[in-house]
Design an enzyme around this catalytic site. Structure first.
Site, mmCIF file in Angstrom:
data_model
loop_
_atom_site.group_PDB
_atom_site.id
_atom_site.type_symbol
_atom_site.label_atom_id
_atom_site.label_comp_id
_atom_site.label_asym_id
_atom_site.label_seq_id
_atom_site.Cartn_x
_atom_site.Cartn_y
_atom_site.Cartn_z
ATOM 1 N N ASN A 184 44.266 40.541 51.624
ATOM 2 C CA ASN A 184 45.546 40.473 52.327
ATOM 3 C C ASN A 184 46.697 40.916 51.433
ATOM 4 O O ASN A 184 46.520 41.237 50.261
ATOM 5 C CB ASN A 184 45.761 39.065 52.874
ATOM 6 C CG ASN A 184 45.027 38.865 54.176
ATOM 7 O OD1 ASN A 184 45.524 39.236 55.235
ATOM 8 N ND2 ASN A 184 43.830 38.310 54.116
ATOM 9 N N HIS A 217 44.414 36.674 26.738
ATOM 10 C CA HIS A 217 44.468 36.679 25.281
ATOM 11 C C HIS A 217 43.791 35.425 24.757
ATOM 12 O O HIS A 217 43.904 34.350 25.361
ATOM 13 C CB HIS A 217 45.917 36.717 24.791
ATOM 14 C CG HIS A 217 46.597 38.015 25.075
ATOM 15 N ND1 HIS A 217 46.531 39.081 24.222
ATOM 16 C CD2 HIS A 217 47.347 38.426 26.122
ATOM 17 C CE1 HIS A 217 47.212 40.087 24.722
ATOM 18 N NE2 HIS A 217 47.717 39.720 25.889
ATOM 19 N N THR A 261 39.101 27.866 37.171
ATOM 20 C CA THR A 261 38.916 28.104 35.739
ATOM 21 C C THR A 261 37.453 28.274 35.346
ATOM 22 O O THR A 261 37.169 28.675 34.233
ATOM 23 C CB THR A 261 39.498 26.942 34.922
ATOM 24 O OG1 THR A 261 38.812 25.731 35.292
ATOM 25 C CG2 THR A 261 40.997 26.786 35.177
ATOM 26 N N LYS A 262 36.540 27.911 36.267
ATOM 27 C CA LYS A 262 35.107 28.049 35.960
ATOM 28 C C LYS A 262 34.356 28.418 37.232
ATOM 29 O O LYS A 262 34.901 28.354 38.337
ATOM 30 C CB LYS A 262 34.557 26.773 35.338
ATOM 31 C CG LYS A 262 34.711 25.544 36.190
ATOM 32 C CD LYS A 262 34.264 24.297 35.449
ATOM 33 C CE LYS A 262 34.505 23.070 36.300
ATOM 34 N NZ LYS A 262 34.124 21.856 35.629
#
Length: 188
Positions: A76, A106, A153-154
């Site tokens: 979208n 980073h 995050t995982k």
């Protein structure tokens, strides 16, 4: 002279590549003709786009190439698609508005603040809600759903529903999914 010519050629290719991304992200992505944008994505950015898939207006790409979307999937409007690492999206995936998918970051522990790329894979029948963020290196398993505003995050297991910051298991999803995310419109 040969080294100078080689340097000039490399720099020219880099400038052309950067111009194509600039042109796409600031101009072309706001033209409401999907067929035109799709042609540019495939022929000039080198993106792989499956039959029946659509990328709505305002999509932002961070790189040329390193992007594949399967059949009948939808991205979208106003999504950031960081394809520097590699972004692979399966069939019948629905990615809602303003989703941010990152493949590069980073290393915060590095004394040199070293950049790194890690691929993101989104398997078939995944739903990602509005303004969710998917971080580098994540795999969203088949049929899972990510709630709006979640930060993933995982890896997310297949047919799991996650939400929150960071995203956590909320529930399970029906495993008998058999739909197509195909929205054949001309102006979007």
């Amino acid at each position: 002279m040969k080294n100078l010519l080689l340097t000039f050629t490399c720099n020219l290719k880099s400038y052309i590549g950067n111009f194509l991304l600039y042109f796409n992200n600031y101009i072309l992505s706001y033209i409401p003709l999907h067929t035109l944008r799709k042609c540019f994505y495939i022929n000039f950015l080198g993106l792989e786009i499956g039959e029946g898939s659509s990328i709505f207006m305002g999509a932002w790409f961070d790189s040329r190439k390193n992007f594949r979307i399967g059949k009948n999937s939808i991205i979208n409007q106003k999504c950031r698609l960081d394809n520097r690492g590699r972004l692979t999206i399966g069939d019948n995936v629905s990615i809602s508005a303003e989703v941010c998918i990152l493949t590069a970051d980073h290393d915060l522990q590095s004394p040199l603040f070293t950049g790194r790329c890690r691929a993101v894979t989104i398997e078939d029948y995944v739903f990602v809600g509005t303004r969710a963020i998917v971080l580098p290196g994540v795999t969203l398993g088949k049929g899972c759903a990510v709630a709006a505003g979640a930060v993933v995050t995982k890896d997310v297991e297949p047919f799991t529903i996650v939400g929150g910051v960071p995203a956590k298991h909320i529930s399970n999803r029906n495993e008998n999914l058999n739909y197509e995310c195909h929205y054949p419109r001309s102006f979007f």
